[in-house]
Enzyme design. Sequence first.
Site, PDB file in Angstrom:
ATOM      1  N   PRO A  55      18.385  -2.448   2.049  1.00 20.78           N
ATOM      2  CA  PRO A  55      17.575  -3.391   1.409  1.00 20.78           C
ATOM      3  C   PRO A  55      16.588  -4.098   2.212  1.00 20.78           C
ATOM      4  O   PRO A  55      16.922  -4.330   3.462  1.00 20.78           O
ATOM      5  CB  PRO A  55      18.659  -4.299   0.770  1.00 20.78           C
ATOM      6  CG  PRO A  55      19.703  -3.973   1.777  1.00 20.78           C
ATOM      7  CD  PRO A  55      19.943  -2.712   2.485  1.00 20.78           C
ATOM      8  N   GLY A  56      15.472  -4.449   1.730  1.00 19.01           N
ATOM      9  CA  GLY A  56      14.421  -5.140   2.458  1.00 19.01           C
ATOM     10  C   GLY A  56      14.190  -6.617   1.713  1.00 19.01           C
ATOM     11  O   GLY A  56      14.901  -7.562   2.021  1.00 19.01           O
ATOM     12  N   ARG A  57      13.623  -6.253   0.528  1.00 15.22           N
ATOM     13  CA  ARG A  57      13.180  -7.702  -0.133  1.00 15.22           C
ATOM     14  C   ARG A  57      14.240  -8.393  -0.700  1.00 15.22           C
ATOM     15  O   ARG A  57      14.013  -9.502  -0.669  1.00 15.22           O
ATOM     16  CB  ARG A  57      12.367  -6.780  -1.491  1.00 15.22           C
ATOM     17  CG  ARG A  57      11.642  -7.801  -2.426  1.00 15.22           C
ATOM     18  CD  ARG A  57      11.217  -7.456  -3.742  1.00 15.22           C
ATOM     19  NE  ARG A  57      10.594  -5.991  -3.490  1.00 15.22           N
ATOM     20  CZ  ARG A  57       9.326  -5.889  -3.263  1.00 15.22           C
ATOM     21  NH1 ARG A  57       8.521  -6.761  -3.258  1.00 15.22           N
ATOM     22  NH2 ARG A  57       8.766  -4.532  -3.193  1.00 15.22           N
ATOM     23  N   GLY A  59      15.508  -1.137  -2.654  1.00 19.49           N
ATOM     24  CA  GLY A  59      14.753  -1.528  -4.112  1.00 19.49           C
ATOM     25  C   GLY A  59      15.160  -2.507  -4.719  1.00 19.49           C
ATOM     26  O   GLY A  59      14.630  -2.779  -5.792  1.00 19.49           O
ATOM     27  N   CYS A 106     -14.096 -11.798   1.942  1.00 20.55           N
ATOM     28  CA  CYS A 106     -15.128 -11.456   1.217  1.00 20.55           C
ATOM     29  C   CYS A 106     -14.644  -9.913   0.429  1.00 20.55           C
ATOM     30  O   CYS A 106     -15.211  -8.945   0.671  1.00 20.55           O
ATOM     31  CB  CYS A 106     -16.371 -11.165   2.187  1.00 20.55           C
ATOM     32  SG  CYS A 106     -16.738 -12.597   3.007  1.00 20.55           S
ATOM     33  N   GLU A 107     -13.973 -10.263  -0.657  1.00 22.91           N
ATOM     34  CA  GLU A 107     -13.459  -9.181  -1.438  1.00 22.91           C
ATOM     35  C   GLU A 107     -13.147  -9.834  -2.695  1.00 22.91           C
ATOM     36  O   GLU A 107     -12.482 -10.875  -2.472  1.00 22.91           O
ATOM     37  CB  GLU A 107     -12.098  -8.602  -0.869  1.00 22.91           C
ATOM     38  CG  GLU A 107     -12.321  -7.686   0.347  1.00 22.91           C
ATOM     39  CD  GLU A 107     -13.035  -6.146   0.130  1.00 22.91           C
ATOM     40  OE1 GLU A 107     -13.134  -5.948  -1.029  1.00 22.91           O
ATOM     41  OE2 GLU A 107     -13.230  -5.787   1.082  1.00 22.91           O
ATOM     42  N   ARG A 122      -0.077  -8.673  -1.231  1.00 20.58           N
ATOM     43  CA  ARG A 122       0.500  -8.013  -2.382  1.00 20.58           C
ATOM     44  C   ARG A 122      -0.136  -8.196  -3.577  1.00 20.58           C
ATOM     45  O   ARG A 122      -0.337  -7.172  -4.317  1.00 20.58           O
ATOM     46  CB  ARG A 122       1.921  -8.431  -2.289  1.00 20.58           C
ATOM     47  CG  ARG A 122       2.949  -8.099  -1.105  1.00 20.58           C
ATOM     48  CD  ARG A 122       4.350  -8.525  -1.496  1.00 20.58           C
ATOM     49  NE  ARG A 122       4.896  -7.449  -2.499  1.00 20.58           N
ATOM     50  CZ  ARG A 122       5.298  -7.862  -3.865  1.00 20.58           C
ATOM     51  NH1 ARG A 122       5.060  -9.382  -4.230  1.00 20.58           N
ATOM     52  NH2 ARG A 122       5.526  -7.235  -4.575  1.00 20.58           N
ATOM     53  N   TYR A 150      -0.882  -4.516  -5.131  1.00 24.63           N
ATOM     54  CA  TYR A 150      -0.218  -4.098  -6.411  1.00 24.63           C
ATOM     55  C   TYR A 150      -0.516  -5.095  -7.598  1.00 24.63           C
ATOM     56  O   TYR A 150       0.261  -4.849  -8.523  1.00 24.63           O
ATOM     57  CB  TYR A 150       1.015  -3.941  -5.981  1.00 24.63           C
ATOM     58  CG  TYR A 150       1.606  -3.666  -4.597  1.00 24.63           C
ATOM     59  CD1 TYR A 150       1.197  -2.471  -4.191  1.00 24.63           C
ATOM     60  CD2 TYR A 150       2.429  -4.594  -3.915  1.00 24.63           C
ATOM     61  CE1 TYR A 150       1.771  -1.962  -2.955  1.00 24.63           C
ATOM     62  CE2 TYR A 150       3.072  -4.060  -2.903  1.00 24.63           C
ATOM     63  CZ  TYR A 150       2.517  -3.045  -2.196  1.00 24.63           C
ATOM     64  OH  TYR A 150       3.233  -2.482  -0.949  1.00 24.63           O
TER      65      TYR A 150
HETATM   66  C1  LIG Z   1      10.784   0.596   1.873  1.00 26.94           C
HETATM   67  C2  LIG Z   1      12.089   1.154   2.049  1.00 26.94           C
HETATM   68  C3  LIG Z   1      13.216   0.590   1.628  1.00 26.94           C
HETATM   69  C4  LIG Z   1      13.208  -1.070   1.236  1.00 26.94           C
HETATM   70  O1  LIG Z   1      13.081  -1.334   0.104  1.00 26.94           O
HETATM   71  P1  LIG Z   1      13.138  -2.839  -0.671  1.00 26.94           P
HETATM   72  O2  LIG Z   1      12.597  -2.666  -1.945  1.00 26.94           O
HETATM   73  O3  LIG Z   1      12.474  -3.565   0.332  1.00 26.94           O
HETATM   74  O4  LIG Z   1      14.453  -3.013  -0.782  1.00 26.94           O
HETATM   75  C5  LIG Z   1      14.433   1.213   1.861  1.00 26.94           C
HETATM   76  N1  LIG Z   1      14.334   2.471   2.336  1.00 26.94           N
HETATM   77  C6  LIG Z   1      13.339   3.105   2.489  1.00 26.94           C
HETATM   78  C7  LIG Z   1      13.352   4.493   2.747  1.00 26.94           C
HETATM   79  C8  LIG Z   1      12.187   2.410   2.074  1.00 26.94           C
HETATM   80  O5  LIG Z   1      10.795   3.165   2.554  1.00 26.94           O
END
Ligand SMILES: *Cc1c(COP(=O)(O)O)cnc(C)c1O
Length: 404
Positions: free
Chosen positions: A269-271, A233, A338-339, A307, A311
């Site tokens: 973490p992803g983002r 997150g 077409c949106e 995105r 959102y």
């Molecule tokens: C999406 C998700 C993440 C990653 O969230 P980021 O905002 O990209 O860091 C981590 N854990 C769970 C369970 C998720 O669903």
Amino acid sequence: MKYRSRDYLIENYKATFLAKKYATPLYCYSLKKIKKNIEEFKINFKTINPLICFAVKSNPNTTLLSEIGKLGLGADVVSIGELMKALNSGIKPDKIVFSGVGKTLNEINYAINKKILLINAESKSEILTIEKLAKLKRKRIDIGIRLNPNTDAKTLSQISTGKRENKFGISEKIFCDLVEYVKKSKNLNLKCLSVHIGSQILENKPYEKMLKVLIKVIKKTNYQFEYIDLGGGMGINYDNNNKKLNFKKYSLNIQKLTKKFNSKIIFEPGRSIIGNCGVLISRVVYIKEGHKKSFVILDAGMNDLIRPALYNAKHRIIPVRKNSKKSKKIYEFVGPICESTDKFSTLKNFQKLNEKDLVIICDVGAYGMSLSSNYNLRPKAAEILIKNSKVQVISKRQKLKDLI
Ligand SMILES: *Cc1c(COP(=O)(O)O)cnc(C)c1O
């Protein structure tokens, strides 16, 4: 990724050159930047020495996953597909955690067979399903339980996951009951408490509140969790406002927790790992005069990057080659889909653009390609990676013939 004189560069390559050679729309990533982000993440949380499980859903490209795996990260997966892909990319099962509210019997069965580190369960029914399977297999399976801490992540409502009205996790009361249940189970081994309160979080407060809830709940259960999985997150800077999560401060707060309970920390973490490592290069197809503004119609649309439409998320748009002429018109950057929601940004004072010019849509490394689709029957864009000053095509542009 920056300008050298007038030209935008990704590492040592001009975006103009890449667009010509690989065509547009084009996703382009920098491995150097990925390495830098991971390094920084590790340094910031050095004292708690966490297991960092990359959230595969943010970007499931096989080459990227394998590079991220080589840098020592594990994976957080949310489907059997992601689990297979993580394993295929060389990430070891003992570094993989499985999240998600709707894991099917088939998915759980596969995860058990692959002996992954943890299945993080999100409901009583799921726990019972895992137990039933484990019993059949005469095994004891390591699980986590995801708590819904009812904390507001102060982020976009669409990407908030830790409030009681969200479908994720289990409320405090039921969580404590389930801990009691699992403690007595012969086929389940409760190892982890997990949480994930949302995405694109830029303030420390929500995390601090979440940690307080964790302390309270763990005390209440009086259970020694081997792992505490704090989810992901962590937000990144999409616009230049310099709001930033204070990682050091977050780390200090977590240390209070680890000292109290002597648990190992997992992050997902992803983002924050991949978000600012990728750009989308796109070409202006047409410029059309509208009411009080000009529509800049790009060859990238919401099927490539959803995105903004999904959102109302903001991504900076910048020119690939700078000139010194300012446009008097307001530009609305839109895609060909077409949106009416297929628009990226409305900008004043952008430089004067012409048809066929190139632009960069910034910070699309996370939830860009992974959320792309074939809507309007458009083929998916190609992805390239700059690695050791060389260009590698890491996913080919989809062919029209595969769609028709
Ligand atoms: C999406 C998700 C993440 C990653 O969230 P980021 O905002 O990209 O860091 C981590 N854990 C769970 C369970 C998720 O669903």
